[in-house]
Structure formats: C-alpha cells, structure tokens
Design a protein around this motif. Structure first.
Motif, PDB file in Angstrom:
ATOM      1  N   ALA A   1     -10.033 -13.337   0.761  1.00 51.93           N
ATOM      2  CA  ALA A   1      -9.814 -12.347  -0.296  1.00 51.93           C
ATOM      3  C   ALA A   1     -10.122 -10.962   0.247  1.00 51.93           C
ATOM      4  O   ALA A   1     -11.166 -10.752   0.873  1.00 51.93           O
ATOM      5  N   VAL A   2      -9.199 -10.029   0.010  1.00 49.46           N
ATOM      6  CA  VAL A   2      -9.391  -8.641   0.424  1.00 49.46           C
ATOM      7  C   VAL A   2      -9.159  -7.748  -0.785  1.00 49.46           C
ATOM      8  O   VAL A   2      -8.133  -7.864  -1.469  1.00 49.46           O
ATOM      9  N   LEU A   3     -10.110  -6.859  -1.049  1.00 44.52           N
ATOM     10  CA  LEU A   3     -10.035  -5.957  -2.200  1.00 44.52           C
ATOM     11  C   LEU A   3      -9.882  -4.522  -1.717  1.00 44.52           C
ATOM     12  O   LEU A   3     -10.757  -3.990  -1.032  1.00 44.52           O
ATOM     13  N   LEU A   4      -8.742  -3.910  -2.045  1.00 44.96           N
ATOM     14  CA  LEU A   4      -8.554  -2.478  -1.814  1.00 44.96           C
ATOM     15  C   LEU A   4      -9.151  -1.737  -2.996  1.00 44.96           C
ATOM     16  O   LEU A   4      -8.747  -1.943  -4.143  1.00 44.96           O
ATOM     17  N   ARG A   5     -10.103  -0.864  -2.713  1.00 43.22           N
ATOM     18  CA  ARG A   5     -10.792  -0.141  -3.794  1.00 43.22           C
ATOM     19  C   ARG A   5     -10.956   1.327  -3.414  1.00 43.22           C
ATOM     20  O   ARG A   5     -11.227   1.655  -2.259  1.00 43.22           O
ATOM     21  N   GLY A   6     -10.790   2.197  -4.400  1.00 49.24           N
ATOM     22  CA  GLY A   6     -10.977   3.623  -4.162  1.00 49.24           C
ATOM     23  C   GLY A   6      -9.699   4.366  -3.841  1.00 49.24           C
ATOM     24  O   GLY A   6      -9.731   5.581  -3.583  1.00 49.24           O
ATOM     25  N   PHE A   7      -8.571   3.649  -3.850  1.00 48.60           N
ATOM     26  CA  PHE A   7      -7.274   4.297  -3.636  1.00 48.60           C
ATOM     27  C   PHE A   7      -6.651   4.627  -4.990  1.00 48.60           C
ATOM     28  O   PHE A   7      -6.857   3.918  -5.982  1.00 48.60           O
ATOM     29  N   ASP A   8      -5.856   5.687  -5.028  1.00 47.74           N
ATOM     30  CA  ASP A   8      -5.326   6.199  -6.291  1.00 47.74           C
ATOM     31  C   ASP A   8      -4.015   5.507  -6.666  1.00 47.74           C
ATOM     32  O   ASP A   8      -2.968   6.135  -6.785  1.00 47.74           O
ATOM     33  N   VAL A   9      -4.099   4.173  -6.855  1.00 46.13           N
ATOM     34  CA  VAL A   9      -2.921   3.391  -7.247  1.00 46.13           C
ATOM     35  C   VAL A   9      -2.822   3.440  -8.771  1.00 46.13           C
ATOM     36  O   VAL A   9      -3.756   3.041  -9.472  1.00 46.13           O
ATOM     37  N   GLN A  10      -1.684   3.919  -9.287  1.00 46.82           N
ATOM     38  CA  GLN A  10      -1.598   4.228 -10.704  1.00 46.82           C
ATOM     39  C   GLN A  10      -0.778   3.238 -11.530  1.00 46.82           C
ATOM     40  O   GLN A  10      -1.073   3.022 -12.704  1.00 46.82           O
ATOM     41  N   ASN A  11       0.264   2.641 -10.945  1.00 43.85           N
ATOM     42  CA  ASN A  11       1.211   1.921 -11.791  1.00 43.85           C
ATOM     43  C   ASN A  11       1.946   0.836 -11.011  1.00 43.85           C
ATOM     44  O   ASN A  11       1.722   0.645  -9.808  1.00 43.85           O
ATOM     45  N   ALA A  12       2.856   0.145 -11.714  1.00 43.31           N
ATOM     46  CA  ALA A  12       3.593  -0.976 -11.127  1.00 43.31           C
ATOM     47  C   ALA A  12       4.482  -0.542  -9.971  1.00 43.31           C
ATOM     48  O   ALA A  12       4.674  -1.293  -9.007  1.00 43.31           O
ATOM     49  N   VAL A  13       5.041   0.662 -10.055  1.00 43.62           N
ATOM     50  CA  VAL A  13       5.920   1.145  -8.987  1.00 43.62           C
ATOM     51  C   VAL A  13       5.131   1.284  -7.692  1.00 43.62           C
ATOM     52  O   VAL A  13       5.568   0.841  -6.614  1.00 43.62           O
ATOM     53  N   GLU A  14       3.974   1.890  -7.766  1.00 42.05           N
ATOM     54  CA  GLU A  14       3.140   2.068  -6.567  1.00 42.05           C
ATOM     55  C   GLU A  14       2.600   0.725  -6.075  1.00 42.05           C
ATOM     56  O   GLU A  14       2.505   0.501  -4.856  1.00 42.05           O
TER      57      GLU A  14
END
Length: 321
Positions: free
Chosen positions: A61-74
């Motif tokens: 399991a890898v968790l990306l955290r702290g990135f400005d991911v906003q929506n389904a498109v991104e």
C-alpha cells in the motif's frame, strides 16, 4: 529494496504499521511545498513509474499525501500516467461512472460497514491494483481500512491447521442473489442488468458464464449466481511466496443474499468463520482520509473495506490490471 527517490519524501500517517520489515502504508509526500501541485506530481510519477510500481508491490500500500489533487479529472490523470490497463468492475456494489477510468466507490448506505475483501476475488480476472482518491473526507468515520492478507493465512494456519487444510483441498463454493434493478439502499444492491451491462437475460447469462459463474433465474426477476470451486489461498509472483487469504468466506457466509460453503456442499463451521473475522480485524490497518489523498493498494496482497461514516463522504476508485 531501500527507499531512494528525490521526487518524494517519506511521511507518516496515523495507524501505519511495521509488518515483516515493511511500512504499511508507505506515505509519500512532496519533497517541498513548491512541488505539491498536480503538475509536479504527474511529472514525478512519470519519471519514477517503475520504481513506484515496485513500491506498491513491496509495501502492499502506498499513500500519496500532501499533493493538491482536487477532482476526478486530476485523479484520472494520475492513473493514466502509469499506462496500466483498465479492468471493468464486476460485482454487487452500486457504483456510478464519473470520468474516463474513474468511478464512485460503493454507493451503499454510509451507515453500513463494507466488509474486508480482495476486489473481484470471485471473478476469473481481477485487478492487480485498486486506487482510491479522497475528494471529500467524512467528518466522522469513513476510513478505508486494509489488511495484509498473508497475515490472516498465517494465523488461521496456526489456530485451525486441519480446517485450513480441508478448505484448501476441497475448495469453496459461493452463491449470491442479485435483484433485477439497482437498489442503492443496500451496499450489495447492484442489479444484474447493471452488473452485466445488458437488459437481455440470455446475454447476461453468457457474460456470467464467461466470468466463471453459473446462474439460476428467480421468479422475482432476480438471478442467483453460483461460483465454485474457488481457492482459499493464493501465492502470487514477486510477493515473497506469501499465501494470501484470497477468499471472501467471512463476508458471504450465512448472509441474507449470499452463502459460502465448501465446494462439496459441506458447511464451514460458524466458529471458524467468526474467529477468522476477528483475526482480520486484529490485523487491519486504519488511517483517516485527508482531502486529496490517493491510496494505491496491491489487490493481490491486501483486503480492504469501509467503516461507517457520517455524510458527506466522496471517495472515487479506479481498478487496473
């Protein structure tokens, strides 16, 4: 394999565990605040595709955290960076298509606990990766706990060696009843017309058999699917020879719409199923979603579920081969 990637720094999250020398989940954060935008993330993932894939297998399991991911498109842009082949979801959970490869996660009532499972574990072809994106975290609850599957096998063999051997030898048989139309009032309310993407019973039956299911049509317009024999555990290449608890006995045994027995029809003792459920819970890893989190799960190696939650909660999902 040691961590070495200048495009990410290792973080921590509440609930993470050290298991067999690995951190679950491996939390990856931007190397600096200036690199937290989605464009920088996409560039970093593109530069490190092979390494990132190795980290998913290594840590499960890898968790990306702290990135400005906003929506389904991104979120979809992140998925498509890797070039992994899409796999369409087949199962009882009601879901809605959002954008390209992105769907809602189970739309069943937030008040219900979705039990731990390997995604599409009963289907002949199941995803290698399940990727989840938190667009709106619940104000209370709503975690997506996950479990290192090999630990369940290890403990079940320790406590029930003869039963595990019998289940392994005989295999498993499952049944599940699907209604004709969707019922979003149930976490297993996906109707067969949606599940098989057709309103034609003959075509639905053909597609079911292609997926390894037998079917029985019911007087109320629903369908009973029968699956078996299925394995109890599986060993996948590149995962240290670990025996994964690759079944859904606890989730389907003795339920209103489903059943789980040995493949010859013998009952699985209720006390064994109950204890297995306790072991799975004891081995679970809990973390609280934050807005913008993207969690990559190795579906070969982890079971996952959903805790009850207060609304609003919006978690999206993509499944890949």
């Amino acid at each position: 394999m040691e961590f070495s990637c200048k495009d990410f720094k290792v973080g921590k999250c509440e609930g993470e565990k050290q298991i067999d020398g690995e951190t679950l989940p491996l939390v990856l954060q931007p190397p600096s605040e200036a690199k937290s935008d989605v464009k920088s993330l996409l560039e970093a993932l593109d530069r490190n595709k092979e390494w990132f894939d190795q980290m998913i297998t290594k840590n499960s399991a890898v968790l990306l955290r702290g990135f400005d991911v906003q929506n389904a498109v991104e979120f979809n842009d992140i998925i498509e960076t890797f070039g992994w082949e899409d796999i369409r979801y087949v199962g009882p959970a009601p879901r809605t298509h959002i954008h390209k490869r992105v769907w809602t996660a189970n739309e069943g009532p937030l008040s219900e606990f979705i039990y731990y499972h390997h995604e599409m574990v009963l289907i002949k072809e199941f995803p290698k990766k399940v990727i989840l994106f938190c667009e709106v975290p619940s104000p209370e609850g709503g975690e997506t706990p996950f479990v290192p599957s090999f630990r369940v096998t290890e403990r079940m063999v320790q406590e029930f060696p003869e039963m595990v051997e019998e289940l392994e030898k005989k295999g498993l048989r499952y049944t599940f009843t699907a209604l004709s139309n969707d019922n979003t009032g149930s976490m297993r309310g996906r109707g067969w017309q949606d599940a098989f993407a057709t309103t034609d019973p003959a075509e639905a039956e053909r597609r079911a058999r292609a997926l390894g299911m037998d079917v029985e049509w019911l007087a109320n317009g629903g369908v009973k699917t029968i699956l078996g024999p299925r394995c109890l555990t599986r060993v996948f290449e590149g995962r240290k020879g670990r025996r994964m608890w690759f079944n859904t006995v606890v989730g389907m045994h003795g339920k209103d719409l489903s059943s789980a027995t040995m493949a010859d029809g013998s009952e699985i003792p209720a006390d064994v199923v109950k204890r297995c459920g306790e072991i799975i819970e004891e081995e679970s890893i809990q973390f609280k979603w934050q807005k913008g989190d993207v969690l990559f799960l190795d579906n070969y190696a982890t079971l996952h579920g959903r805790r009850p939650a207060l609304p609003p909660r919006k978690v999206l999902v993509a499944t890949c081969k």
